[in-house]
Structure formats: structure tokens, C-alpha cells
Design an enzyme around this catalytic site. Structure first.
Site: not given
Length: 306
Positions: A133, A136-137
Site C-alpha cells: 500500500c 499507507c507507507d
């Protein structure tokens, strides 16, 4: 006879539990015996969930969800649903421990699993350089050299997004052409930060506590080369967990559960769906939680009208 049974324990399932419990419906949430908490249990630091300015660990966020749901009266069962019959007015849910439950409504929040490469140490390095992701990261890879694996629109989107943070983004694809849409391909091929590595597959992951590089194997002549990177984003698709219900509710062409408009209503009366099992696009904890709220309200309205 239960008012509501919720199958799944990610952000969608727990949010549906919070809302139905506060409505006095005394939901039963059946989490997995092995994968309770969903994909966030595999995530380290979560920095983009509203209300936590300092961030928190994925498992801690899910523990908070669970505590809040149980505070309002949610009953939690750590077991695996192995069979359902959702077509009648009375919904039947069977678990691996031999229990059978009946309910007036069922909320399906079974999620979706990111496809893995299937190579050694992939799970071990998840959250330590290996990710599924970018949204997300990506922030954790500022001024780093990283790579994305894939050739579809998702891979193009991930690679383009990651150029906001990384110094260099390699896009690794096992063929000599992409299957992504033309406009997405153009964005990637015209981005000076992205270098495409054609006809290659990731053969091995390197690094002790965190990822330090990969071995690439040519899909043409089987030759290998080393690539030093600190992040690897795998974007080869995801599979919604629909095997329980694929012969009972309508699915989209991508095999996600089909719902009516912005609602959570499936093609079966009294059956609702929420979270990643209906969402091929966004796949965020916050969007899953929001659709869990929708499913809870839809179930509540259904019970009131019936």
C-alpha cells in the site's frame, strides 16, 4: 435468533459492530480464529487514520476498534465461518467449531487479501520494507530508492504516487509491455524519477531487520542481477474473500460483492456488505470503516421496516 451477525473483524466489521451495538441490536461478530483484525494486523505504524496525530501500530488500532465495539455490547467469537445460507428470511451461519447461528440480518465484512509474490521472507519483511500500500507507507520512504512490482493500473498509480517521496522508483514487470491503460502508462514512462525494468521478476529479498535489496531474474534468459532498494511495493492485484457467498450474492466483474449504489445492500434481502470486499479502488482503513457504518445503518433500517 440474532438481529445481526457480522462476519469479519477488520475496520468495516468492527465499525458495523459499534453502530449496531449502540443501536441495541446486540451483534455477534465472528472474527477469524487465525486472522482476527484483518490486514491491519500486518501493518506497523498507521499515521493516516484520523484522530491519532502521533500515529499508532496497526494491531493497536484494531484492539481499540474491538474494545469500543465490546464496550457497547458486541459479542465476539474467534472462530471461522465455514458455511452460510443467506437466501431465506432466516440467515444461517455455521462455524468451524460446529456451532450454528441464525440471524435476521448478516453483514459481510470479509475483506480482500493482497496478492503476494510467493517468495521466501516476503511475510517476514512485511512492514520492514515490503508493502502492499503506497498510500499507507509511501511517507516512510522519503529520499530512498524503492521499487514497485506490477504492470496494471494499480502498479502505475503506486509508482507515480511514490515519486512524491522517493528519489528513485523502479517499476519491475515480468513482460515487455504493460496491461495498464494508455494514459497511466504515459504518466509512468514520462516521469524522470521512474525507471522501468522489463522482463524481470523478483527472485529473492535481502536484508536482516529491513529490506536492503532484491535479486531480479530475467523472464527471457533466466539471468539474474542485484538491485539495491530500501522499499518494495507489490501491486499485482488483490483477491476479495467471497468464497463463502459467491454462489448466493451477485458479484461484480472483478469478483467483489455487488452493492446497490452507495448503500451496502447486496442482491439478497437482509444481507449487507462493507469494506474491502466491495471496494477494488480505495482499500483504506478509513473508507472500510465508513462503509461499515453504512452497513450498520442499512441493517438497522431493514430491521425496523421488517
Amino acid at each position: 435468533m440474532r438481529d445481526v451477525i457480522i462476519i469479519g473483524s477488520g475496520p468495516a466489521g468492527w465499525t458495523a459492530a459499534i453502530y449496531t451495538a449502540r443501536a441495541g441490536l446486540k451483534p455477534l461478530l465472528i472474527a477469524s480464529s487465525v486472522e482476527a483484525g484483518g490486514e491491519l494486523m500486518k501493518t506497523t505504524e498507521v499515521e493516516n487514520f484520523p484522530g491519532f496525530p502521533d500515529g499508532l501500530m496497526g494491531p493497536d488500532l484494531m484492539a481499540n476498534f474491538q474494545a469500543q465495539a465490546e464496550r457497547f455490547g458486541t459479542e465476539t467469537l474467534l472462530d471461522d465461518v465455514i458455511e452460510v445460507d443467506l437466501k431465506g428470511d432466516v440467515k444461517i451461519v455455521k462455524t468451524g467449531n460446529g456451532k450454528t447461528f441464525e440471524a435476521k440480518t448478516v453483514i459481510l465484512a470479509t475483506g480482500a487479501a493482497y496478492r503476494e509474490l510467493g517468495i521466501d521472507r516476503e511475510k517476514e519483511l512485511s512492514g520492514h520494507g515490503v508493502s502492499w500500500c503506497a498510500t499507507c507507507d509511501g511517507f516512510f520512504f522519503r529520499q530512498k530508492n524503492i521499487a514497485v512490482v506490477g504492470g496494471g493500473d494499480s502498479a502505475m498509480e503506486e509508482a507515480t504516487f511514490l515519486t512524491r517521496f522517493a528519489d528513485k522508483v523502479y517499476l519491475i514487470h515480468r513482460r515487455d509491455s504493460f496491461k495498464a491503460s494508455k494514459i497511466m502508462q504515459e504518466r509512468v514512462l514520462n516521469n524522470p524519477k521512474i525507471e522501468v525494468i522489463w522482463n524481470s521478476a523478483v527472485e529473492a529479498l535481502h536484508g536482516e531487520a529491513k529490506l536492503s535489496g532484491v535479486t531480479l531474474k530475467s523472464t527471457v534468459d533466466d539471468s539474474t542481477r542485484e538491485l539495491e532498494i530500501e522499499g518494495l511495493f507489490i501491486a499485482i492485484g488483490n483477491d476479495p474473500r467471497v468464497w463463502l457467498v459467491e454462489d448466493q450474492v451477485a458479484l461484480t466483474p472483478e469478483k467483489f460483492i455487488q452493492v446497490e449504489g452507495r448503500s451496502s445492500k447486496t442482491t439478497l434481502s437482509g444481507v449487507f456488505a462493507a469494506g474491502d470486499v466491495i471496494d477494488p479502488t480505495y482499500r483504506q482503513a478509513i473508507t472500510a470503516a465508513a462503509s461499515g457504518c453504512v452497513a450498520a445503518l442499512d441493517a438497522e433500517h431493514y430491521l425496523t421496516s421488517h
